[in-house]
Design a protein around this motif. Structure first.
Motif, PDB file in Angstrom:
ATOM      1  N   ALA A 142       0.801  -1.225   0.000  1.00  0.00           N
ATOM      2  CA  ALA A 142       0.000   0.000   0.000  1.00  0.00           C
ATOM      3  C   ALA A 142       0.834   1.274   0.000  1.00  0.00           C
ATOM      4  O   ALA A 142       0.282   2.367  -0.108  1.00  0.00           O
ATOM      5  N   VAL A 143       2.161   1.128   0.118  1.00  0.00           N
ATOM      6  CA  VAL A 143       3.038   2.299   0.123  1.00  0.00           C
ATOM      7  C   VAL A 143       4.164   2.065  -0.876  1.00  0.00           C
ATOM      8  O   VAL A 143       4.888   1.069  -0.792  1.00  0.00           O
ATOM      9  N   ASP A 144       4.311   2.972  -1.826  1.00  0.00           N
ATOM     10  CA  ASP A 144       5.372   2.864  -2.830  1.00  0.00           C
ATOM     11  C   ASP A 144       6.626   3.553  -2.304  1.00  0.00           C
ATOM     12  O   ASP A 144       6.703   4.780  -2.272  1.00  0.00           O
ATOM     13  N   ASN A 145       7.612   2.753  -1.869  1.00  0.00           N
ATOM     14  CA  ASN A 145       8.835   3.365  -1.331  1.00  0.00           C
ATOM     15  C   ASN A 145      10.044   2.442  -1.408  1.00  0.00           C
ATOM     16  O   ASN A 145      11.071   2.731  -0.799  1.00  0.00           O
ATOM     17  N   ASP A 146       9.961   1.327  -2.166  1.00  0.00           N
ATOM     18  CA  ASP A 146      11.053   0.355  -2.190  1.00  0.00           C
ATOM     19  C   ASP A 146      11.781   0.368  -3.531  1.00  0.00           C
ATOM     20  O   ASP A 146      11.153   0.301  -4.590  1.00  0.00           O
ATOM     21  N   GLY A 147      13.127   0.426  -3.482  1.00  0.00           N
ATOM     22  CA  GLY A 147      13.937   0.318  -4.688  1.00  0.00           C
ATOM     23  C   GLY A 147      13.729   1.455  -5.658  1.00  0.00           C
ATOM     24  O   GLY A 147      13.556   1.236  -6.858  1.00  0.00           O
ATOM     25  N   CYS A 148      13.754   2.683  -5.161  1.00  0.00           N
ATOM     26  CA  CYS A 148      13.435   3.826  -6.015  1.00  0.00           C
ATOM     27  C   CYS A 148      14.555   4.167  -6.996  1.00  0.00           C
ATOM     28  O   CYS A 148      14.301   4.651  -8.095  1.00  0.00           O
ATOM     29  N   ASN A 149      15.805   3.962  -6.606  1.00  0.00           N
ATOM     30  CA  ASN A 149      16.942   4.222  -7.497  1.00  0.00           C
ATOM     31  C   ASN A 149      16.887   5.616  -8.118  1.00  0.00           C
ATOM     32  O   ASN A 149      17.124   5.804  -9.310  1.00  0.00           O
ATOM     33  N   GLY A 150      16.535   6.598  -7.305  1.00  0.00           N
ATOM     34  CA  GLY A 150      16.494   7.977  -7.779  1.00  0.00           C
ATOM     35  C   GLY A 150      15.147   8.436  -8.277  1.00  0.00           C
ATOM     36  O   GLY A 150      14.935   9.631  -8.484  1.00  0.00           O
ATOM     37  N   ALA A 151      14.203   7.509  -8.495  1.00  0.00           N
ATOM     38  CA  ALA A 151      12.870   7.898  -8.951  1.00  0.00           C
ATOM     39  C   ALA A 151      12.062   8.466  -7.791  1.00  0.00           C
ATOM     40  O   ALA A 151      12.315   8.157  -6.625  1.00  0.00           O
ATOM     41  N   GLN A 152      11.076   9.301  -8.122  1.00  0.00           N
ATOM     42  CA  GLN A 152      10.220   9.869  -7.085  1.00  0.00           C
ATOM     43  C   GLN A 152       9.225   8.821  -6.616  1.00  0.00           C
ATOM     44  O   GLN A 152       8.448   8.281  -7.403  1.00  0.00           O
ATOM     45  N   ALA A 153       9.241   8.504  -5.328  1.00  0.00           N
ATOM     46  CA  ALA A 153       8.265   7.566  -4.772  1.00  0.00           C
ATOM     47  C   ALA A 153       6.884   8.205  -4.761  1.00  0.00           C
ATOM     48  O   ALA A 153       6.733   9.411  -4.539  1.00  0.00           O
ATOM     49  N   ILE A 154       5.865   7.381  -4.990  1.00  0.00           N
ATOM     50  CA  ILE A 154       4.493   7.885  -4.965  1.00  0.00           C
ATOM     51  C   ILE A 154       3.953   7.908  -3.543  1.00  0.00           C
ATOM     52  O   ILE A 154       3.130   8.743  -3.187  1.00  0.00           O
ATOM     53  N   GLY A 155       4.445   6.992  -2.707  1.00  0.00           N
ATOM     54  CA  GLY A 155       4.011   6.970  -1.320  1.00  0.00           C
ATOM     55  C   GLY A 155       2.760   6.135  -1.128  1.00  0.00           C
ATOM     56  O   GLY A 155       2.582   5.093  -1.760  1.00  0.00           O
ATOM     57  N   ALA A 156       1.870   6.609  -0.261  1.00  0.00           N
ATOM     58  CA  ALA A 156       0.680   5.830   0.094  1.00  0.00           C
ATOM     59  C   ALA A 156      -0.314   5.775  -1.067  1.00  0.00           C
ATOM     60  O   ALA A 156      -0.432   6.710  -1.861  1.00  0.00           O
ATOM     61  N   ASN A 157      -1.011   4.651  -1.140  1.00  0.00           N
ATOM     62  CA  ASN A 157      -2.088   4.435  -2.108  1.00  0.00           C
ATOM     63  C   ASN A 157      -1.652   4.673  -3.557  1.00  0.00           C
ATOM     64  O   ASN A 157      -2.247   5.485  -4.280  1.00  0.00           O
ATOM     65  N   PRO A 158      -0.608   3.988  -4.008  1.00  0.00           N
ATOM     66  CA  PRO A 158      -0.163   4.160  -5.399  1.00  0.00           C
ATOM     67  C   PRO A 158      -1.205   3.604  -6.369  1.00  0.00           C
ATOM     68  O   PRO A 158      -1.962   2.688  -6.031  1.00  0.00           O
TER      69      PRO A 158
END
Length: 424
Positions: free
Chosen positions: A345-361
């Motif tokens: 439910a939270v986008d925050n893993d393995g971003c490698n410089g990309a902007q995370a979306i966070g909660a409710n992707p």
């Protein structure tokens, strides 16, 4: 038989490949005395952001989509301006076997090489037969200057075409005064420079980009002064269930033409097909979910002298919903839909410089909703939940796997998604 193949792709807001398959029933032709050769075209450089609605999507004339190669970054953003990117790259794939059982292939992933170049291919006039579903074919060659000339998008909007049509009809009406109703109007360059015709001195197809041939204008010749225009079906004359003509779609449309014969295939190393691809990327501005979608249409014409069998067309999509290492992919068989979603439910893993979306992707979907026409067999192939009956009669068991099945109309069936493959 060199068929015209038209594909519609709808992108809804993995690495996946969504495929449609077309196996021609007629035997392949033997080799021609016309010798194919690789042209010396340079890589296409045209690029444009499709950003008419809630989506920002980068498209390249050389066949690559949704990737900003100059920054090594994703370039499919929803909502537009949010920084939230959900796709890293995408491209059209195609391949099949020739008469000698040799694979012909054109495809891209991250465009580290090139399999596609811009421009129309050469033909032998009079070799086609529209009644049998194919256009002229021949050497399927192109020269470098033609590649350069067509390395661009031809952009129109439905609104500007509607305005032109209203202005022209007013100019022909003695009870209408264009100086009053359309003060200062001039025909926009997008209409005046529309690439309606190929150069016949270079053996290109005379009819290139679709145009409305107004009754009373020069028949068969694009004439804006006579009221002709890039062909949005303003009057609703085309019934897509029975008419295979390709018009322009959307409220905002990017049209371009590319091919796989401009040079040696350095992305796949495959032998070229001789395919000319007339393409549209388009969008609608609406107040519903369609405002967060983009659409793509490919009219693919095999200009070579050989028929391909066991032929596949695919759209390869590398989805990165924010961070790239926490996404899953799958397909909904009944809807004919490929999709990708975040692992939690939270986008925050393995971003490698990309902007995370966070909660409710969000999740994204790719709908291959109008693929190649099924070969004519004189039947209205069925849409039936009886899978055995569907297989025996070349029908489908789910509505999402095609259109034109079980609608009482003979030989208008079009494939939807036929395969879904995870590719890593």
């Amino acid at each position: 038989m060199r068929k015209i193949v038209s594909l519609f792709l709808g992108l809804v807001v993995v690495s996946t490949s969504v495929k449609a398959w077309n196996n021609p029933t007629k035997s392949a032709m033997g080799s021609s005395s016309l010798q194919a050769k690789a042209a010396g075209c340079t890589p296409a450089t045209g690029r444009k952001i499709l950003e008419f609605n809630n989506v920002s999507a980068l498209i390249e004339t050389g066949g690559s989509m949704w990737q900003d190669r100059s920054k090594n970054d994703a370039a499919y953003e929803v909502p537009k301006g949010s920084g939230e990117r959900v796709i890293y790259a995408g491209a059209l794939w195609m391949g099949g076997l020739d008469v000698n059982n040799q694979l012909k292939l054109a495809a891209l992933t991250f465009r580290q090489g090139n399999d596609f170049w811009t421009g129309p291919l050469s033909t032998i006039p009079g070799t086609g037969n529209l009644n049998l579903g194919y256009l002229d074919y021949g050497p399927a060659e192109i020269e470098p200057d033609i590649c350069v000339a067509y390395d661009q998008f031809y952009i129109t909007t439905r609104q500007e075409i509607e305005l032109f049509n209203a202005w022209y009809e007013c100019s022909q009406d003695p009870d209408c005064d264009v100086n009053v109703d359309f003060p200062g109007y001039s025909i926009p360059s997008s209409i005046l420079t529309w690439p309606a015709h190929g150069d016949q001195s270079r053996f290109q197809d005379f009819y290139l980009a679709p145009f409305y041939d107004r009754p009373g204008s020069i028949p068969g010749v694009y004439d804006p002064d006579g009221g002709d225009y890039p062909w949005y079906d303003l009057a609703g004359e085309i019934d897509c269930r029975t008419n295979r003509k390709v018009t322009l779609y959307g409220d905002y449309n990017m049209w371009w033409v590319f091919n796989d014969k401009g040079n040696i295939h350095t992305e796949t190393g495959g032998d070229p097909i001789g395919m000319e691809i007339r393409s549209q990327a388009f969008a609608f501005a609406t107040n519903d979910e369609i405002n967060s979608m983009t659409f793509y249409n490919y009219e693919m014409i095999n200009r070579s002298t050989q028929t391909l069998t066991n032929t596949y067309f695919a759209v390869w999509v590398d989805s990165d919903i924010g961070c790239s290492e926490d996404d899953y992919v799958g397909c909904d068989v009944q809807r004919g839909l490929g999709y990708s979603y975040n692992a939690d439910a939270v986008d925050n893993d393995g971003c490698n410089g990309a902007q995370a979306i966070g909660a409710n992707p969000p999740a994204i979907g790719v709908d291959f909703f109008e693929g190649p026409y099924q070969d004519n067999d004189g039947l209205d192939n069925p849409l039936t939940t009886d899978i055995s009956l569907a297989k025996a009669n070349l029908g489908i068991p789910y509505q999402g796997l095609g259109i034109g099945y079980g609608d009482t109309i003979v030989d208008n069936e079009r494939f939807g998604m036929r395969r879904f493959i995870y590719y890593d």
